[in-house]
Design an enzyme around this catalytic site. Structure first.
Site, PDB file in Angstrom:
ATOM      1  N   ALA A  90      16.971 -27.200  93.071  1.00 10.01           N
ATOM      2  CA  ALA A  90      15.968 -28.282  93.154  1.00 10.01           C
ATOM      3  C   ALA A  90      15.169 -28.275  91.843  1.00 10.01           C
ATOM      4  O   ALA A  90      13.945 -28.170  91.825  1.00 10.01           O
ATOM      5  CB  ALA A  90      15.066 -28.138  94.362  1.00 10.01           C
ATOM      6  N   HIS A 137      13.381 -28.678  88.218  1.00  6.29           N
ATOM      7  CA  HIS A 137      12.357 -29.529  87.605  1.00  6.29           C
ATOM      8  C   HIS A 137      12.099 -28.981  86.200  1.00  6.29           C
ATOM      9  O   HIS A 137      12.741 -28.014  85.767  1.00  6.29           O
ATOM     10  CB  HIS A 137      11.079 -29.545  88.464  1.00  6.29           C
ATOM     11  N   HIS A 159      11.802 -25.160  85.556  1.00  4.42           N
ATOM     12  CA  HIS A 159      13.066 -24.418  85.422  1.00  4.42           C
ATOM     13  C   HIS A 159      13.684 -24.653  84.038  1.00  4.42           C
ATOM     14  O   HIS A 159      14.203 -23.729  83.415  1.00  4.42           O
ATOM     15  CB  HIS A 159      14.069 -24.887  86.485  1.00  4.42           C
ATOM     16  N   GLY A 177       9.076 -17.492  85.480  1.00  2.00           N
ATOM     17  CA  GLY A 177       7.905 -18.321  85.240  1.00  2.00           C
ATOM     18  C   GLY A 177       6.613 -17.624  85.647  1.00  2.00           C
ATOM     19  O   GLY A 177       6.557 -16.975  86.700  1.00  2.00           O
ATOM     20  N   LYS A 188       4.285 -19.113  86.769  1.00  2.00           N
ATOM     21  CA  LYS A 188       3.887 -19.804  88.004  1.00  2.00           C
ATOM     22  C   LYS A 188       3.902 -18.845  89.197  1.00  2.00           C
ATOM     23  O   LYS A 188       3.032 -18.879  90.046  1.00  2.00           O
ATOM     24  CB  LYS A 188       4.860 -20.968  88.204  1.00  2.00           C
ATOM     25  N   GLN A 207       5.333 -12.474  91.735  1.00  2.00           N
ATOM     26  CA  GLN A 207       6.748 -12.129  91.547  1.00  2.00           C
ATOM     27  C   GLN A 207       6.945 -11.423  90.207  1.00  2.00           C
ATOM     28  O   GLN A 207       7.703 -10.449  90.103  1.00  2.00           O
ATOM     29  CB  GLN A 207       7.570 -13.414  91.608  1.00  2.00           C
ATOM     30  N   VAL A 219       4.560 -24.829  83.699  1.00  2.00           N
ATOM     31  CA  VAL A 219       4.711 -26.243  83.321  1.00  2.00           C
ATOM     32  C   VAL A 219       4.038 -27.088  84.406  1.00  2.00           C
ATOM     33  O   VAL A 219       4.242 -26.851  85.606  1.00  2.00           O
ATOM     34  CB  VAL A 219       6.202 -26.618  83.182  1.00  2.00           C
ATOM     35  N   SER A 264       9.405 -26.875  93.241  1.00  2.34           N
ATOM     36  CA  SER A 264      10.400 -27.557  94.075  1.00  2.34           C
ATOM     37  C   SER A 264       9.753 -28.026  95.369  1.00  2.34           C
ATOM     38  O   SER A 264      10.173 -29.016  95.963  1.00  2.34           O
ATOM     39  CB  SER A 264      11.562 -26.607  94.386  1.00  2.34           C
ATOM     40  N   ARG A 265       8.726 -27.298  95.811  1.00  4.72           N
ATOM     41  CA  ARG A 265       8.063 -27.645  97.078  1.00  4.72           C
ATOM     42  C   ARG A 265       7.137 -28.854  96.946  1.00  4.72           C
ATOM     43  O   ARG A 265       6.678 -29.366  97.969  1.00  4.72           O
ATOM     44  CB  ARG A 265       7.298 -26.438  97.633  1.00  4.72           C
TER      45      ARG A 265
HETATM   46  P1  AMP Z   1      12.336 -21.058  92.010  1.00  9.47           P
HETATM   47  O1  AMP Z   1      13.536 -21.954  91.900  1.00  9.47           O
HETATM   48  O2  AMP Z   1      11.145 -21.735  92.599  1.00  9.47           O
HETATM   49  O3  AMP Z   1      12.666 -19.729  92.646  1.00  9.47           O
HETATM   50  O4  AMP Z   1      11.908 -20.715  90.518  1.00  9.47           O
HETATM   51  C1  AMP Z   1      12.819 -20.190  89.593  1.00  9.47           C
HETATM   52  C2  AMP Z   1      12.067 -19.757  88.374  1.00  9.47           C
HETATM   53  O5  AMP Z   1      11.377 -20.878  87.811  1.00  9.47           O
HETATM   54  C3  AMP Z   1      10.991 -18.701  88.684  1.00  9.47           C
HETATM   55  O6  AMP Z   1      10.988 -17.739  87.649  1.00  9.47           O
HETATM   56  C4  AMP Z   1       9.723 -19.508  88.681  1.00  9.47           C
HETATM   57  O7  AMP Z   1       8.580 -18.757  88.343  1.00  9.47           O
HETATM   58  C5  AMP Z   1      10.028 -20.539  87.608  1.00  9.47           C
HETATM   59  N1  AMP Z   1       9.160 -21.702  87.774  1.00  9.47           N
HETATM   60  C6  AMP Z   1       8.956 -22.420  88.913  1.00  9.47           C
HETATM   61  N2  AMP Z   1       8.028 -23.379  88.717  1.00  9.47           N
HETATM   62  C7  AMP Z   1       7.642 -23.269  87.421  1.00  9.47           C
HETATM   63  C8  AMP Z   1       6.704 -23.962  86.594  1.00  9.47           C
HETATM   64  N3  AMP Z   1       5.978 -24.981  87.071  1.00  9.47           N
HETATM   65  N4  AMP Z   1       6.555 -23.571  85.317  1.00  9.47           N
HETATM   66  C9  AMP Z   1       7.279 -22.531  84.821  1.00  9.47           C
HETATM   67  N5  AMP Z   1       8.178 -21.833  85.541  1.00  9.47           N
HETATM   68  C10 AMP Z   1       8.366 -22.190  86.822  1.00  9.47           C
END
Ligand code: AMP
Length: 280
Positions: free
Chosen positions: A32, A34, A37, A147, A149, A153, A176, A186-187
């Protein structure tokens, strides 16, 4: 871009990439995709000779009653995006590949795992650490990109890399945001236009705290009170936590010293959102 669905396929594809890549980068995701990622992929491209991305919605990091079933799945669009960003290999296993019958080994980062999101989502970080450790073992990257974010984690994974001697560098990329300040997630797809407006209070609360710190107020209690006041202006927001913590141990700090982490999590409609700020 090659797509590997099984662990042996992923290992074989990594081995052939390795032949021409001195530095291999890994970008783990749940799909998902954005721009958050994509920022990780671009950082990996800039720092590495080859980039492996993963898409795996890891069931063990969702508690029962959480959004595992509803989590957005946009595999075709994700593949196109990764391909256009120059990802060399996508590893996208099914749950049965990652958790075959009899699987029973877990990675537990004691203490840190129970703080912030770990407190609200028991077992979440055990699921995260276990799957990320395995992705590290399968791909054996030189650098892994995450990230800011997901600040808790990051704390968990930094500890794990240190404690288990993973021979890799963990690179943390900035959050970001949309132009109005909402951290990409993604949420965010769960948010109605109205709820999206309410959700902006998270970033506003962090900004208010930052302003107070710039004005010379460091006492965590009064900073948190100022942040909570902003969140309270939006009745649609159900606060999970707003804390000022040490970014490595995630323990509360009485003062917002240099490098402290201000972290917030809240429910807006059916979405649980997180955001944070590192005190410069
Ligand atoms: P996720 O798919 O939500 O598990 O995120 C995958 C990776 O993308 C993780 O390392 C997150 O911290 C990073 N990530 C998610 N949202 C953002 C964002 N807004 N800015 C930077 N990194 C992000």
């Amino acid at each position: 871009m090659r797509i590997a669905r099984t662990i042996p396929e992923a290992r074989a594809a990594v081995a052939s990439l390795r032949a021409n890549a001195r530095c291999l980068g890994l970008v783990p995701t749940m799909g998902a995709l954005h721009a958050g990622h994509i920022s990780l992929v671009r950082a990996a491209r800039a720092a590495c000779d080859a980039v492996v991305a993963t898409i795996f919605i890891n069931p063990t990091q969702f508690a029962s009653g959480e959004d595992f079933a509803q989590y957005p799945r946009t595999f075709e669009a994700d593949c196109a995006l990764f391909e256009s960003e120059g990802v060399d290999l996508l590893f996208a296993p099914e749950a049965a590949e990652m958790y075959p019958e009899g699987f029973c080994t877990v990675v537990e980062i004691e203490g840190v795992s129970d703080r912030l999101d770990g407190q609200s989502r028991p077992g979440h970080f055990r699921g995260v650490a276990t799957v990320v450790a395995r992705l590290f073992n399968i791909v054996a990257p030189d650098k892994a990109f995450f990230g800011q974010k997901d600040a808790a984690q990051v704390a968990i994974l930094r500890r794990m890399v240190r404690d288990l001697n993973f021979p890799l560098e963990l690179i943390v990329c900035p959050i970001v945001r949309d132009p109005d300040g909402l951290a990409l997630s993604s949420r965010n797809r769960y948010l109605s236009p109205e709820d999206r407006g309410h959700a902006l209070a998270l970033a506003r609360a962090l900004c208010r705290i930052e302003e107070r710190i710039v004005a010379g107020i460091f006492d965590s209690a009064s900073l948190l009170e100022a942040g909570r006041a902003i969140l309270a202006e939006e009745p649609a927001i159900r606060l999970d936590y707003l804390r000022i913590v040490d970014p490595d141990t995630l323990e509360d700090l009485p003062n917002a010293r240099h490098g402290a982490l201000v972290a917030v999590a809240a429910w807006v409609g059916s979405a649980r959102l997180i955001d944070n700020l590192l005190i410069p």
